[in-house]
Design an enzyme around this catalytic site. Structure first.
Site, short mmCIF file in Angstrom:
data_model
loop_
_atom_site.label_atom_id
_atom_site.label_comp_id
_atom_site.label_asym_id
_atom_site.label_seq_id
_atom_site.Cartn_x
_atom_site.Cartn_y
_atom_site.Cartn_z
N GLY A 109 48.30 45.01 24.98
CA GLY A 109 48.97 46.62 26.03
C GLY A 109 49.00 45.17 27.63
N GLY A 110 49.12 46.07 28.12
CA GLY A 110 49.34 45.05 29.28
C GLY A 110 50.64 43.77 30.28
N ILE A 112 51.83 40.17 32.04
CA ILE A 112 51.67 38.57 32.52
C ILE A 112 50.32 39.03 32.88
CG2 ILE A 112 52.49 38.64 34.20
CD1 ILE A 112 54.07 35.56 32.81
N THR A 113 49.71 37.65 32.35
CA THR A 113 48.27 37.20 32.89
C THR A 113 48.08 35.48 32.57
OG1 THR A 113 45.77 37.44 33.11
CG2 THR A 113 46.55 37.67 30.97
N MET A 181 41.92 43.33 31.95
CA MET A 181 41.71 43.40 30.54
C MET A 181 43.42 43.76 29.61
SD MET A 181 39.06 45.75 31.58
CE MET A 181 39.36 46.31 29.53
N LEU A 194 39.65 40.53 27.60
CA LEU A 194 39.14 41.14 28.82
C LEU A 194 39.27 39.34 29.73
CD1 LEU A 194 36.39 40.11 30.25
CD2 LEU A 194 35.37 42.37 29.16
N ALA A 195 39.64 39.40 31.11
CA ALA A 195 39.62 37.79 31.23
C ALA A 195 38.80 37.59 32.10
CB ALA A 195 41.31 36.84 31.51
N CYS A 211 50.16 40.44 35.67
CA CYS A 211 49.58 42.60 35.36
C CYS A 211 50.73 42.77 36.16
CB CYS A 211 48.37 42.58 35.60
SG CYS A 211 47.24 41.76 35.35
#
EC number: 2.3.1.181
Length: 252
Positions: A109-110, A112-113, A181, A194-195, A211
């Protein structure tokens, strides 16, 4: 009986695709075990109802699923979640090469990171049936572990209403994110995670809309404290808080 034993693994600096493949292998094994348990349970229940079998069956005992808590770091990489927008990556192919970065569209989910050296990436591969079956509580619990870790360094962090992750000054114009996350969950088995920016090169975040949020800053422990931090020490503290909050028995 719930199995709260968790195998801890530190994969060190590892290629993103290699880590993804290893995650998928562990994740798929747990999902397969749960499917087999369900099919066996249904067959057991059907057989137990037959007249000839009445009273002759021992209680059904499902096979255990295994839980893992993985820590690692990645070389420079941008990842886009299934709900993200490709245009939130502000680099073309040549730009990625110049930054010595790669890009993946993935199944978490989420939005871009960024992942890179100096950042703790944690992949809990847990069967939440062993803990609690509430994905929102799962996310909040991971956030709390990071919040408590930062508190141990004298840093007061919290949550930003409506968003996942951990933030500083979320209630004003100085809001900045220190932990992103994004998770995937199937049959209550989790992957991704998580990052957490410890000594991360924050310039790499200038190449994305992190994000999907274009009006908030990104930060790190190094920036907030004004000094480089011992990332191995942070890992140990974070692992401790995760294990306590989830009531895990950590195994190596």
């Amino acid at each position: 009986m719930k199995n709260k034993k968790v195998f801890f693994q530190d994969w060190g600096l590892i290629d993103y695709q290699q880590a993804w493949d290893k995650q998928e292998e562990l994740f798929a094994a747990s999902v397969k075990t749960k499917l087999n348990n369900r099919n066996s349970e249904l067959a057991y229940e059907a057989a137990a109802k037959t007249p000839v079998a009445a009273g002759s069956f021992e209680p059904f005992e499902p096979s255990e699923t295994f839980n893992y808590l993985v820590f690692c770091e990645h070389p420079h990489v941008y990842t886009l979640g299934k709900s993200g927008k490709p245009e939130h990556l502000l680099l073309d192919e040549n730009g990625l090469k110049e930054k010595q970065a790669v890009y993946y569209s993935i199944n978490r989910g989420g939005d871009i990171t960024y992942h890179g050296p100096g950042q703790i990436v944690s992949y809990p591969i847990l069967d939440l049936d062993n803990f609690f079956t509430d994905i929102h509580l799962y996310l909040r619990t991971l956030e709390e572990a990071v919040i408590l870790t930062l508190a141990d360094y004298g840093l007061k962090a919290g949550r930003y209403p409506g968003y996942t992750g951990v933030w500083f000054d979320a209630d004003n114009e100085n809001a900045r994110k220190i932990c992103a996350m994004g998770v995937r969950c199937s049959r209550w088995v989790t992957m991704h995670g998580l990052a957490f920016n410890v000594n991360t090169d924050l310039d790499y975040f200038n190449n994305i809309v992190p994000c999907g949020i274009d009006d908030k800053a990104v930060t790190s422990m190094q920036k907030e404290l004004g000094r480089e931090v011992d990332i191995n020490e942070v890992k140990e503290i974070l692992k401790h808080h995760i294990s306590v909050l989830f009531d895990m028995e950590i195994l190596r």
